[in-house]
Motif scaffolding. Structure first.
Motif, mmCIF file in Angstrom:
data_model
loop_
_atom_site.group_PDB
_atom_site.id
_atom_site.type_symbol
_atom_site.label_atom_id
_atom_site.label_comp_id
_atom_site.label_asym_id
_atom_site.label_seq_id
_atom_site.Cartn_x
_atom_site.Cartn_y
_atom_site.Cartn_z
ATOM 1 N N LEU A 1 46.046 9.550 6.355
ATOM 2 C CA LEU A 1 46.967 10.677 6.170
ATOM 3 C C LEU A 1 47.933 10.834 7.343
ATOM 4 O O LEU A 1 47.533 10.722 8.508
ATOM 5 C CB LEU A 1 46.147 11.968 6.012
ATOM 6 N N ASN B 1 51.762 9.948 -0.893
ATOM 7 C CA ASN B 1 50.377 9.852 -1.385
ATOM 8 C C ASN B 1 50.290 8.815 -2.505
ATOM 9 O O ASN B 1 50.877 9.018 -3.571
ATOM 10 C CB ASN B 1 49.926 11.218 -1.891
ATOM 11 N N LEU C 1 44.331 20.356 8.295
ATOM 12 C CA LEU C 1 45.565 20.278 7.491
ATOM 13 C C LEU C 1 46.574 21.324 7.969
ATOM 14 O O LEU C 1 47.768 21.029 8.097
ATOM 15 C CB LEU C 1 45.266 20.469 6.006
ATOM 16 N N LEU D 1 46.327 12.717 1.417
ATOM 17 C CA LEU D 1 46.193 14.151 1.119
ATOM 18 C C LEU D 1 45.202 14.388 -0.015
ATOM 19 O O LEU D 1 44.368 15.294 0.050
ATOM 20 C CB LEU D 1 47.560 14.741 0.773
#
Ligand code: AMP
Length: 113
Positions: free
Chosen positions: A98, A87, A60, A49
């Motif tokens: 991600l 993260n 996103l 992220l």
């Protein structure tokens, strides 16, 4: 070198795919942490992220909408579910691509351990 998720996206590794869009794919976590545990992954290899830029704003948003749709399809719409994005090292990230965890089918604790 490709991550395991890039290999799944490129169909070089098998995965239990539950849904897919042009810019994302959703498949079951190989080590489920809950009765329902699906990963929603952008096809573009954004590392995490914190590595996303404003250029990735659209994808996103799609990831979160896809996560909610996956949760509904898993039958979690009424009972509820948890969305997690790990993260970096302290966040528990193990795959540097991600991904949004969708977890449900049991009550979740807060705060997380
Ligand atoms: P994270 O710790 O947030 O980076 O999450 C990575 C997740 O990927 C873990 O929950 C793993 O169980 C999952 N995982 C790793 N390899 C695979 C795979 N080949 N197929 C499905 N899930 C995987």
């Amino acid at each position: 070198m490709k991550t395991v998720f890039e290999k799944i996206i490129d169909r070089e590794l098998p995965a239990d795919v539950v849904a897919e869009g042009d810019r994302w794919i959703a498949f079951r976590d190989i080590h489920p942490a809950a009765p329902a545990h699906v990963l929603v992954v952008p096809k573009k290899p954004i590392a995490r992220l914190a590595a996303a830029t404003s250029a990735e704003q659209g994808v996103l948003g799609e990831l979160l909408l896809a996560a909610a749709e996956v949760a509904r399809r898993e039958g979690l719409g009424e009972s509820g579910f948890r969305i997690v994005i790990n993260n970096g090292p302290d966040g528990g990230e193990t795959v540097p691509h991600l991904h949004v965890h969708v977890l449900g089918g049991r009550a979740m604790n807060w705060p997380p351990g």
